[in-house]
Design an enzyme around this catalytic site. Structure first.
Site, short mmCIF file in Angstrom:
data_model
loop_
_atom_site.label_atom_id
_atom_site.label_comp_id
_atom_site.label_asym_id
_atom_site.label_seq_id
_atom_site.Cartn_x
_atom_site.Cartn_y
_atom_site.Cartn_z
N HIS A 22 0.84 -1.20 0.00
CA HIS A 22 0.00 0.00 0.00
C HIS A 22 0.87 1.25 0.00
O HIS A 22 1.48 1.61 1.01
CB HIS A 22 -0.91 0.02 1.23
CG HIS A 22 -2.03 1.02 1.11
ND1 HIS A 22 -3.35 0.63 0.89
CD2 HIS A 22 -2.05 2.37 1.18
CE1 HIS A 22 -4.11 1.71 0.85
NE2 HIS A 22 -3.34 2.78 1.02
N TYR A 203 -0.30 4.86 12.30
CA TYR A 203 -0.09 6.21 12.81
C TYR A 203 -1.29 7.12 12.56
O TYR A 203 -1.46 8.14 13.24
CB TYR A 203 1.16 6.83 12.17
CG TYR A 203 1.06 6.92 10.66
CD1 TYR A 203 0.50 8.03 10.05
CD2 TYR A 203 1.51 5.87 9.85
CE1 TYR A 203 0.38 8.09 8.67
CE2 TYR A 203 1.40 5.93 8.49
CZ TYR A 203 0.83 7.04 7.89
OH TYR A 203 0.71 7.10 6.54
N SER A 235 3.32 0.24 3.69
CA SER A 235 3.96 1.42 4.30
C SER A 235 3.01 2.61 4.39
O SER A 235 3.15 3.47 5.26
CB SER A 235 5.19 1.83 3.49
OG SER A 235 4.80 2.36 2.22
N ASN A 236 2.07 2.70 3.44
CA ASN A 236 1.18 3.85 3.28
C ASN A 236 1.94 5.12 2.88
O ASN A 236 1.43 6.23 3.03
CB ASN A 236 0.35 4.12 4.55
CG ASN A 236 -0.93 4.88 4.26
OD1 ASN A 236 -1.55 4.71 3.21
ND2 ASN A 236 -1.33 5.73 5.19
N TRP A 237 3.15 4.97 2.36
CA TRP A 237 3.92 6.10 1.86
C TRP A 237 3.16 6.76 0.71
O TRP A 237 2.51 6.05 -0.06
CB TRP A 237 5.29 5.60 1.37
CG TRP A 237 6.23 6.70 0.99
CD1 TRP A 237 7.08 7.38 1.79
CD2 TRP A 237 6.42 7.23 -0.34
NE1 TRP A 237 7.78 8.31 1.05
CE2 TRP A 237 7.38 8.24 -0.24
CE3 TRP A 237 5.85 6.97 -1.59
CZ2 TRP A 237 7.82 8.97 -1.34
CZ3 TRP A 237 6.26 7.70 -2.69
CH2 TRP A 237 7.24 8.69 -2.56
#
Length: 282
Positions: A22, A203, A235-237
Site C-alpha cells: 500500500h 499512525y 507502508s502507506n507512503w
C-alpha cells in the site's frame, strides 16, 4: 517542509522479495479530480526508490490515490515504468468500460479500491456492482471504512463473492479494546477464506503515537495471532495529510511489524512475501 525520504535503516531485516502492499504516487501533469481531496506534494518513482532501498522492499503495490478519483492514468504510467516488480489497485466504477478494465489488467492492476470515507472514489454502496465487473478478471477488492461501524456493513461484506482486503488494520478511527463487538466481528470476517487484512496506517488512528503505536498495535497483534495467513503489510507512503510533527519514520513502521509478530522469521516471510505473492500474482 520537504518530505523525509532517507534515514537510519530499520532494525528488522526484510526478507528477499518483501512487498509493500500500500503506497501512492503523485506525479506532475496529472490533475486532481472533482470529489477528491487536494493534490498533495508530488511523490515520484525516484522518491519512492530511496524509501525502497532503505527498507529493503523489492515489490510494490501502487494504490490509486483519492485525489485522482477514477482517473487511473497516473497509476498506469507508474506501473508501466516499474514493470514486473509492481502491481496496482485502481478505482473502478460500475460504468468503467470493458476495454479500460482490460487495459488496467494488462498494466498489472489486480484490485479495485473501495473507500467509504470522505474523499473516496467509490463507496460501499456501489461495491457489489464493482465486484461483478472485476471478479471475472481475478481481482479482489480493497475496502476501507471506519471499523467502529463494521456491524452496519456486515451484510454487504458477507455478500461479496470473491476475495477482499480490509484496509488499515480495520481503520478504527478511535482505537477500540480487543473485546469490542466491532473488533470481534472483524476477526469473524477473517475466519472466511475470502477476507484478508492490511497492516498499514497505524499512525493515522493511534492516540498513543510513535514509536510503538501501542493502542493500534494491540489490535494488530491480536489480528495477526488470529489469522496470520491472512495478513499483508503496507507502508502507506507518502503518508498524505500528516502534519510535519506527526510524520512517521518509515523504518519505525517496518520495525513495529517486527514487534507485532515477535520478529518470527517464518511469520514475517508469510506477511511480507508469501501472501502478497498469492494475492497479486508475483
Amino acid at each position: 517542509m520537504p518530505r523525509p525520504l532517507d534515514g537510519d535503516r530499520p532494525t528488522l531485516t526484510a526478507p528477499p522479495l518483501t512487498t509493500d502492499t500500500h503506497m501512492h504516487f503523485f506525479l506532475p501533469g496529472y490533475d486532481g479530480q472533482p470529489g477528491g481531496p487536494p493534490l498533495p506534494e508530488m511523490a515520484s518513482i525516484e522518491d519512492y526508490a530511496v524509501v525502497r532501498r532503505r527498507l529493503g522492499i523489492e515489490r510494490v503495490i501502487a494504490v490509486q490515490p483519492n485525489a485522482y478519483q477514477a482517473d487511473n492514468s497516473c497509476l498506469l504510467h507508474c506501473l508501466r515504468q516499474l514493470g514486473d516488480i509492481a502491481r496496482g489497485v485502481a478505482v473502478v466504477t460500475p460504468d468503467t468500460a470493458e476495454d479500460e478494465l482490460l487495459s488496467l489488467h494488462d498494466a498489472g492492476v489486480r484490485g479495485a479500491r473501495i473507500m467509504n470515507l470522505p474523499g473516496g472514489g467509490i463507496g460501499l454502496d456501489r461495491m457489489r456492482e464493482v465486484e461483478s465487473l472485476v471478479r471475472p478478471l481475478g481481482w479482489h477488492l480493497i475496502v476501507q471504512f471506519d471499523g467502529r461501524n463494521i456491524l452496519d456493513y456486515l451484510p454487504l461484506l458477507r455478500g461479496l463473492q470473491g476475495r477482499f482486503i480490509v484496509d488499515h488494520i480495520g481503520k478504527f478511527l478511535e482505537p477500540v479494546p480487543t473485546d469490542a463487538p466491532s473488533f470481534l466481528e472483524l476477526k469473524r470476517l477473517l475466519d472466511s477464506d475470502r477476507c484478508y487484512l492490511k497492516l498499514a496506517g497505524c499512525y493515522e488512528t493511534s492516540k498513543a503515537g510513535a514509536p510503538k503505536f501501542d493502542d493500534v498495535g494491540r489490535l494488530a497483534t491480536d489480528l495477526i495471532a488470529h489469522a496470520p495467513e491472512r495478513m499483508i503489510w503496507g507502508s502507506n507512503w507518502p503518508h498524505i495529510g500528516v502534519s510535519a510533527d506527526r510524520y512517521p519514520d518509515d523504518a519505525q513502521l517496518l520495525d513495529v511489524l517486527g514487534d507485532w509478530t515477535g520478529n518470527d522469521p517464518a511469520l514475517l516471510h508469510r506477511i511480507l512475501v508469501d501472501t502478497p505473492a498469492e494475492l497479486y500474482g508475483f
